[in-house]
Design a protein around this motif. Structure first.
Motif, PDB file in Angstrom:
ATOM      1  N   GLU A   1      -0.889  37.538 -10.858  1.00 65.35           N
ATOM      2  CA  GLU A   1      -0.836  36.798 -11.853  1.00 65.35           C
ATOM      3  C   GLU A   1      -1.058  35.252 -12.340  1.00 65.35           C
ATOM      4  O   GLU A   1      -0.546  34.633 -10.988  1.00 65.35           O
TER       5      GLU A   1
ATOM      6  N   LYS B   1       4.736  30.205 -16.506  1.00 63.70           N
ATOM      7  CA  LYS B   1       5.529  30.242 -16.712  1.00 63.70           C
ATOM      8  C   LYS B   1       6.199  31.642 -16.826  1.00 63.70           C
ATOM      9  O   LYS B   1       5.581  32.604 -16.557  1.00 63.70           O
ATOM     10  N   ARG B   2       7.851  31.777 -15.578  1.00 64.85           N
ATOM     11  CA  ARG B   2       8.092  32.703 -14.909  1.00 64.85           C
ATOM     12  C   ARG B   2       8.566  33.729 -16.881  1.00 64.85           C
ATOM     13  O   ARG B   2       8.583  32.794 -17.916  1.00 64.85           O
ATOM     14  N   GLN B   3       8.860  35.426 -16.326  1.00 69.73           N
ATOM     15  CA  GLN B   3       9.522  35.470 -17.799  1.00 69.73           C
ATOM     16  C   GLN B   3      11.015  34.644 -18.509  1.00 69.73           C
ATOM     17  O   GLN B   3      11.087  34.542 -19.342  1.00 69.73           O
ATOM     18  N   ASP B   4      10.951  34.031 -17.348  1.00 72.81           N
ATOM     19  CA  ASP B   4      12.623  33.504 -17.399  1.00 72.81           C
ATOM     20  C   ASP B   4      12.721  32.136 -18.343  1.00 72.81           C
ATOM     21  O   ASP B   4      13.503  31.845 -18.575  1.00 72.81           O
ATOM     22  N   GLY B   5      11.313  31.790 -18.634  1.00 70.46           N
ATOM     23  CA  GLY B   5      10.845  30.419 -19.321  1.00 70.46           C
ATOM     24  C   GLY B   5      11.310  29.295 -17.770  1.00 70.46           C
ATOM     25  O   GLY B   5      10.455  28.441 -18.573  1.00 70.46           O
TER      26      GLY B   5
ATOM     27  N   TYR C   1       6.755  28.610 -12.576  1.00 71.37           N
ATOM     28  CA  TYR C   1       6.709  29.363 -11.385  1.00 71.37           C
ATOM     29  C   TYR C   1       5.807  27.699 -10.579  1.00 71.37           C
ATOM     30  O   TYR C   1       5.409  26.713 -10.830  1.00 71.37           O
TER      31      TYR C   1
ATOM     32  N   TYR D   1       6.862  32.062  -6.922  1.00 72.87           N
ATOM     33  CA  TYR D   1       8.538  32.171  -8.115  1.00 72.87           C
ATOM     34  C   TYR D   1       9.724  30.812  -7.456  1.00 72.87           C
ATOM     35  O   TYR D   1      10.302  30.428  -8.671  1.00 72.87           O
TER      36      TYR D   1
END
Ligand SMILES: [Fe+2]
Length: 385
Positions: A9, A19-23, A26, A46
């Motif tokens: 990605e 942004k990561r899935q948790d907001g 990266y 991460y």
């Protein structure tokens, strides 16, 4: 460095929010060469890659200089210096100067440690063994007779499928290892006349990010010194990366040799270049086809190079008493060439099945104790009939 690659990605542009899935964001790392004006890759972690728990000195020694070695031709059986160790600790240094160092290794064991050569690119020729080069860029599967080209600063591990018979020839370069300029067109693409092309080059395949924090040991080599760095987070935590800087592999059998009507110089065997040295390889090929051709090389004085030859497989046409794992060093300013009868024996031969890797340096090499301990005492006299 061969071409652009993109894995996993990526955000739409460099240096914008990703942004990561948790907001959370990266963490982008620009991995660049020659300041900010050479080739580069962008990596998306991460976690911040600089989360270091501790740093300490780690004593390691690959071989001390042999200060009073003589200017003569040498042949060594590098198997005699084999010792136990993992993919970095088992290395024995044979030759070095300010541009390059040359090692051989018999790898006997796995390690949980990660390794990074911070000052030098590495070219690892896998003489025996197969497995995976694991790095932050992903997995690169390798097999026997692959070259692995690993840019400095790469955090990696070599995981062999088994450790029964693993042998490597390692070239450490203090400058960037490059595909020869005369093999490429003005756009960087490999030319029709080059002995290999982009399809022969394999890059890493990104794996699922490992987002774990258990403390990880990273051995960093910088020059001849080492340190043990403990990282908080697993270093292989990328969601994606793109660019020109990544480890890559090339198998010696993909090299399509150039042949001629009469003997062509070693230049045609050129594989890779760097500052003040080149890497060449000899592969099975048809010999010269002039009716009076002499396939064996002429005698030559390397007034500008030291010539290190690592023998991989097959009968070597100009030399006797050579086995896989042998190395010869033919020195700057000392003539060398076929041993007695080898010139005459080569006449009329149609092809050769030899495999060897050569490092030609343009500055004098220093020798180490491993040369002294494994050398054939009579090699320098082997031209005497
Ligand atoms: Fe030579």
């Amino acid at each position: 460095m061969p071409f652009y690659m993109s894995q996993g990605e990526l955000p739409a542009k460099r240096h914008i929010m990703f942004k990561r899935q948790d907001g959370q964001l990266y963490r982008e790392e620009l991995f660049s060469t020659h300041g900010f004006s050479g080739i580069y890759s962008n990596k998306y972690h991460y976690n911040m890659p600089c989360k270091t728990l501790s740093v300490e000195v780690m004593p390691m020694n690959y071989g001390n200089a042999w200060e009073d070695s003589l200017l003569q031709n040498y042949k060594m059986d590098t198997r005699k210096s084999d010792r136990r160790g993992n993919f970095f600790s088992a290395r024995n240094k044979y030759f070095f100067n300010d541009d390059v160092a040359v090692y051989t290794a018999s790898v006997t064991e796995d390690t949980h440690q990660f390794y990074r050569n911070s000052y030098a690119d590495e070219v690892i020729f896998i003489h025996e063994g197969e497995g995976v080069l694991a790095s932050e860029y992903g997995h690169l599967e390798f097999r026997k007779w692959d070259y692995l080209v690993i840019p400095r600063g790469t955090t990696y591990q070599l995981k062999f499928n088994n450790y029964n018979d693993v042998r490597m020839f390692v070239v450490e370069s203090n400058s960037m290892v490059e595909i020869p300029r005369n093999y490429r067109n003005e756009y960087g693409q490999l030319l029709e006349t080059a002995p290999y092309c982009e399809r022969d080059i394999r890059g890493p395949v990104l794996q699922e990010a490992i987002v774990e924090q258990e403390g990880y040991e990273l051995v960093i080599k910088y020059g001849d010194r080492h340190q043990l760095t403990r990282l908080q987070w697993h270093p292989f935590d990328l969601a994606g990366w793109d660019g020109y800087v990544f480890p890559w592999a090339f198998n010696i059998d993909e090299f399509a040799p150039i042949v001629g009507k009469i003997h062509l110089p070693p230049t045609i065997h050129l594989l890779l270049t760097a500052r003040n040295f080149v890497i060449c390889n000899f592969v099975p090929r048809l010999f010269d086809f002039h009716p009076e051709a002499i396939p064996a090389p002429y005698y030559h004085s390397n007034i500008d190079s030291e010539e290190v030859l690592y023998y991989v497989h097959g009968e070597f046409m100009s030399r006797t008493g050579i086995d896989a794992g042998s190395v010869t060093l033919h020195r700057k300013g000392v003539p060398h060439g076929p041993q007695p009868h080898k010139t005459e024996d080569s006449i009329g031969k149609k092809e050769t099945f030899e495999y060897a890797v050569m490092v030609d340096t343009f500055a004098p090499l220093k020798l180490t104790e491993h040369v002294r301990q494994t050398m054939d005492q009579d090699y320098n006299r082997s031209w005497i009939e």
